[in-house]
Motif scaffolding. Structure first.
Motif, mmCIF file in Angstrom:
data_model
loop_
_atom_site.group_PDB
_atom_site.id
_atom_site.type_symbol
_atom_site.label_atom_id
_atom_site.label_comp_id
_atom_site.label_asym_id
_atom_site.label_seq_id
_atom_site.Cartn_x
_atom_site.Cartn_y
_atom_site.Cartn_z
ATOM 1 N N ARG A 156 0.830 -1.199 0.000
ATOM 2 C CA ARG A 156 0.000 0.000 0.000
ATOM 3 C C ARG A 156 0.868 1.253 0.000
ATOM 4 N NH1 ARG A 156 -5.343 -1.495 1.460
ATOM 5 N NH2 ARG A 156 -5.455 -3.577 2.389
ATOM 6 N N MET A 157 1.957 1.215 0.729
ATOM 7 C CA MET A 157 2.861 2.368 0.772
ATOM 8 C C MET A 157 3.492 2.623 -0.588
ATOM 9 S SD MET A 157 6.096 3.086 3.344
ATOM 10 C CE MET A 157 7.185 1.829 2.636
ATOM 11 N N TYR A 158 3.893 1.544 -1.270
ATOM 12 C CA TYR A 158 4.637 1.694 -2.514
ATOM 13 C C TYR A 158 3.841 2.378 -3.612
ATOM 14 C CZ TYR A 158 7.934 -1.621 -0.418
ATOM 15 O OH TYR A 158 8.837 -2.245 0.419
ATOM 16 N N VAL A 159 2.518 2.303 -3.563
ATOM 17 C CA VAL A 159 1.718 2.905 -4.634
ATOM 18 C C VAL A 159 1.262 4.319 -4.286
ATOM 19 C CG1 VAL A 159 0.949 0.686 -5.519
ATOM 20 C CG2 VAL A 159 -0.416 1.828 -3.773
ATOM 21 N N THR A 160 1.745 4.866 -3.158
ATOM 22 C CA THR A 160 1.425 6.248 -2.815
ATOM 23 C C THR A 160 2.564 7.160 -3.246
ATOM 24 O OG1 THR A 160 2.416 6.176 -0.600
ATOM 25 C CG2 THR A 160 0.123 5.448 -0.808
ATOM 26 N N GLU A 161 2.258 8.441 -3.346
ATOM 27 C CA GLU A 161 3.250 9.418 -3.806
ATOM 28 C C GLU A 161 4.187 9.853 -2.701
ATOM 29 O OE1 GLU A 161 3.225 13.525 -6.467
ATOM 30 O OE2 GLU A 161 1.549 13.118 -5.095
ATOM 31 N N ARG A 162 3.680 9.873 -1.466
ATOM 32 C CA ARG A 162 4.480 10.352 -0.339
ATOM 33 C C ARG A 162 4.505 9.279 0.745
ATOM 34 N NH1 ARG A 162 6.035 15.372 -0.675
ATOM 35 N NH2 ARG A 162 6.419 15.504 1.565
ATOM 36 N N TRP A 163 5.562 8.478 0.718
ATOM 37 C CA TRP A 163 5.669 7.360 1.648
ATOM 38 C C TRP A 163 5.758 7.829 3.099
ATOM 39 C CZ3 TRP A 163 9.753 3.544 -0.818
ATOM 40 C CH2 TRP A 163 9.288 3.132 -2.080
ATOM 41 N N LEU A 164 6.443 8.943 3.329
ATOM 42 C CA LEU A 164 6.617 9.401 4.704
ATOM 43 C C LEU A 164 5.279 9.799 5.317
ATOM 44 C CD1 LEU A 164 8.500 10.017 7.049
ATOM 45 C CD2 LEU A 164 8.846 12.307 6.091
ATOM 46 N N ASP A 165 4.484 10.567 4.594
ATOM 47 C CA ASP A 165 3.173 10.944 5.105
ATOM 48 C C ASP A 165 2.305 9.708 5.314
ATOM 49 O OD1 ASP A 165 3.998 13.537 5.005
ATOM 50 O OD2 ASP A 165 2.685 14.143 3.360
ATOM 51 N N PHE A 166 2.409 8.742 4.417
ATOM 52 C CA PHE A 166 1.659 7.490 4.553
ATOM 53 C C PHE A 166 1.977 6.838 5.893
ATOM 54 C CE2 PHE A 166 1.716 2.875 4.355
ATOM 55 C CZ PHE A 166 0.486 2.550 3.807
ATOM 56 N N ALA A 167 3.262 6.732 6.208
ATOM 57 C CA ALA A 167 3.671 6.037 7.432
ATOM 58 C C ALA A 167 3.286 6.819 8.681
ATOM 59 C CB ALA A 167 5.177 5.783 7.410
ATOM 60 N N LEU A 168 3.583 8.111 8.686
ATOM 61 C CA LEU A 168 3.323 8.916 9.880
ATOM 62 C C LEU A 168 1.834 9.053 10.169
ATOM 63 C CD1 LEU A 168 5.973 11.766 9.422
ATOM 64 C CD2 LEU A 168 6.139 9.735 10.876
ATOM 65 N N ALA A 169 1.000 8.878 9.150
ATOM 66 C CA ALA A 169 -0.449 9.010 9.329
ATOM 67 C C ALA A 169 -1.145 7.687 9.601
ATOM 68 C CB ALA A 169 -1.054 9.664 8.085
ATOM 69 N N ASN A 173 18.107 2.757 -2.920
ATOM 70 C CA ASN A 173 16.905 3.257 -3.579
ATOM 71 C C ASN A 173 16.369 4.472 -2.843
ATOM 72 O OD1 ASN A 173 16.898 1.260 -5.564
ATOM 73 N ND2 ASN A 173 15.719 -0.154 -4.294
ATOM 74 N N ARG A 174 15.474 5.200 -3.518
ATOM 75 C CA ARG A 174 14.803 6.350 -2.909
ATOM 76 C C ARG A 174 13.306 6.266 -3.165
ATOM 77 N NH1 ARG A 174 17.473 11.867 -4.662
ATOM 78 N NH2 ARG A 174 17.128 10.966 -6.737
ATOM 79 N N SER A 175 12.544 6.856 -2.266
ATOM 80 C CA SER A 175 11.096 6.900 -2.408
ATOM 81 C C SER A 175 10.716 7.940 -3.463
ATOM 82 C CB SER A 175 10.458 7.273 -1.064
ATOM 83 O OG SER A 175 10.755 8.634 -0.751
ATOM 84 N N PRO A 176 9.438 7.968 -3.877
ATOM 85 C CA PRO A 176 9.036 8.957 -4.881
ATOM 86 C C PRO A 176 9.331 10.405 -4.479
ATOM 87 C CG PRO A 176 7.345 7.274 -4.683
ATOM 88 C CD PRO A 176 8.355 7.013 -3.588
ATOM 89 N N GLU A 177 9.275 10.707 -3.168
ATOM 90 C CA GLU A 177 9.585 12.078 -2.750
ATOM 91 C C GLU A 177 11.063 12.291 -2.487
ATOM 92 O OE1 GLU A 177 7.793 10.493 1.229
ATOM 93 O OE2 GLU A 177 8.217 9.715 -0.773
ATOM 94 N N GLY A 178 11.887 11.276 -2.770
ATOM 95 C CA GLY A 178 13.336 11.456 -2.726
ATOM 96 C C GLY A 178 14.014 11.060 -1.436
#
Length: 358
Positions: A153-166, A230-235
């Motif tokens: 679920r995290m991988y298909v979002t644009e902002r992984w950090l916000d996904f996790a913290l929320a 590797n890096r997330s979509p937001e870098g």
């Protein structure tokens, strides 16, 4: 087909064939018959998709071989074994003063998020140690496809950090063990978001990209000259998986743990951190111990069940560390998402490498 071995070896790389390290005697040459049996098992596809096997004894290469098109310079995608490197980087950041300790609160490093998102007080208290031990109160379980925090679920979002913290607070159904009733007081659930957020904390604390800090704090001091992060979509650097290393460099990471964080007279990890990292901090669902993103596997050694600490990643990628034997073993494999991946890599250690040393 396997590739031609490194020029310093044919089937076996032993200290007798290579230049010794100063002050160290040559380890006993492993049993060639046992190693030939390993190679036959791989050639005959009894053991599949393995790309390298490397055995270090007392700091010396005792065996090194490459298979299925890999070679000494291959950068192996070790998947979640990356989490163990991230845990080591947390220790390095504590040692050099970038982080105050494992009790530091995670959300404190993301004030922009907390200023715009309400955070449950129980989550606000989340510490680095909670993430290191996979026992945060986030509703996050990679082994449960229905979990809100499942890594897919995290991988298909644009902002992984916000996904996790929320992520929401985990609930405990009647059949689930609550933290206070769990071994070590921690309810363990394997969650890649924990390791990803640790990488994000490291970037905030060090003010460096995760790959750059890894190079500065661990890789260059260990003589590791090539890696890939590797890096997330937001870098943000991906501390949870997909890092690539040469087999010999994975062995160096294992050797650092064997040496309690010291390398060539310098402490790369602070005193006591390695001991905590490879001590039982939680109990995984399969009965393994879990430290700071290192696995305490229950494996047969010398006829009895023994805890073997290891970096472990999808596909059967492992770095095994056995201090009592002064031993580090690396197995890299591309058996991603195959049910035989982990059992066969563990079998390489227990049925071939360890018996070859008797």
């Amino acid at each position: 087909m396997h590739t031609r071995p490194h020029r310093c070896a044919a089937l076996i790389l032993s200290l007798a064939a290579c230049l010794p390290l100063p002050g160290r005697a040559a380890p006993a040459t492993p049993d060639p018959a046992r190693l030939a049996a390993l190679e036959a098992a791989i050639a005959g596809k009894d053991i599949q998709d393995v790309t390298s096997v490397l055995l270090m004894v007392d700091g010396q290469v005792a065996y090194e071989h490459y298979f299925n098109g890999a070679g000494p310079e291959t950068l192996h995608d070790v998947r979640s074994a990356s989490k163990s490197v991230t845990a080591m980087l947390v220790g390095a950041a504590i040692g050099d003063g970038h982080l105050p300790g494992v009790k530091a609160r995670v959300y404190d490093y993301f004030p922009a998020f907390t200023a715009t998102h309400p955070v449950d007080p129980r989550l606000r208290a989340t510490t680095l140690e909670d993430l290191l031990t996979m026992s945060s109160l986030w509703e996050c379980d990679d082994e449960n496809a229905f979990s809100a925090g499942n890594e897919e679920r995290m991988y298909v979002t644009e902002r992984w950090l916000d996904f996790a913290l929320a992520l929401p607070v985990k609930g405990f159904a009647p059949w689930m063990t609550r933290p206070q009733d769990s071994p070590h007081g921690r309810a363990h659930a394997y969650c890649t978001a924990n390791a990803f957020v640790l990488g994000a904390v490291l970037e905030r604390a060090t003010r460096m990209p995760l790959a750059d800090y890894a190079a500065q704090a661990l890789e260059r001091p260990l003589g590791i000259r090539a890696s890939h992060w590797n890096r997330s979509p937001e870098g943000i650097g991906m501390g949870g998986g997909g890092t690539r290393y040469r087999s010999r460099d994975l062995a160096r990471l294992g050797e650092l743990v064997l040496a309690d964080g010291r390398w060539q007279g310098k402490a790369l990890l602070p005193p006591g951190y390695v001991a905590a990292m490879v001590s039982a901090q939680a109990r995984a669902g399969d009965g393994s111990d879990y430290g700071y993103q290192w696995w305490g596997l229950k494996l047969p050694v010398d006829g009895r069940e023994t805890t073997v600490w290891a970096m472990s990643g999808n596909g059967g990628n492992y770095v095994f560390v056995i201090p009592a034997r002064k031993l580090v073993a690396v197995v890299t494999s591309r058996a991603y998402n195959r049910n035989y991946a982990h059992p066969q890599s563990r079998r390489i250690l227990t049925e071939f490498l360890l018996p070859a040393l008797h």
